[in-house]
Design a protein around this motif. Structure first.
Motif: not given
Length: 161
Positions: A20-25, A27-43
């Motif tokens: 699942y982690a591999a799937y979401v990471t 696809r994140r740059d191709k995600d289209f839908g609910y407007p969210i910011n994938h450019d987060i740095r929460m480490v």
């Protein structure tokens, strides 16, 4: 089978989570839908979350952030600080301010529908839930939210409604 609440997940669950982690990471740059910011740095946040032990504690934030209650573990002081910071930025008087931070977009939308309708009802003197075409399920949802949540009584008193 799935391991206990205190143990690492079973191998098959770990494999599934890794997939699942591999799937979401991927696809994140191709995600289209609910407007969210994938450019987060929460480490750093998550490292603190683990190191501090906060990750092993559940927090119930029910209640009024402007009237703390009992001994229930909560983060109401942070909620109030958030409201007091952003309220004036949106034109609200910091000395006459109340609010809440909702859990999700849907929860926020439901609160907005209700409070907007109550405000317009106060201005127009008409019950807007039945004045305009609105799906019956939406009317029921808003009606239930209005009557179930104690939040509404706090807000309505603050608004003078």
């Amino acid at each position: 089978m799935y391991g206990s609440a205190f143990a690492a997940p079973a191998e098959s669950v770990s494999d599934r989570l890794e997939q699942y982690a591999a799937y979401v990471t991927e696809r994140r740059d191709k995600d289209f839908g609910y407007p969210i910011n994938h450019d987060i740095r929460m480490v750093d946040f998550y490292q603190w979350y683990i190191d501090s032990g906060a990750c092993s504690t559940m927090v119930n934030n029910a209640g009024d952030p402007f009237h703390p209650h009992g001994e229930i573990i909560n983060a109401l002081s942070f909620e109030r600080e958030f409201i007091e910071f952003f309220g004036p930025l949106y034109g609200f008087d910091k000395n006459n301010l109340w609010g809440l931070v909702t859990f999700s977009g849907t929860d926020g939308n439901n609160h907005g529908i209700y409070f907007g309708a109550k405000y317009l009802e106060k201005v127009t003197g008409k019950n807007l839930f039945f004045m305009y075409p609105m799906p019956h399920t939406t009317q029921i949802c808003v009606w239930l939210i209005c009557r179930i949540s104690k939040w509404f009584s706090f807000l309505l008193m603050s608004m003078g409604v």
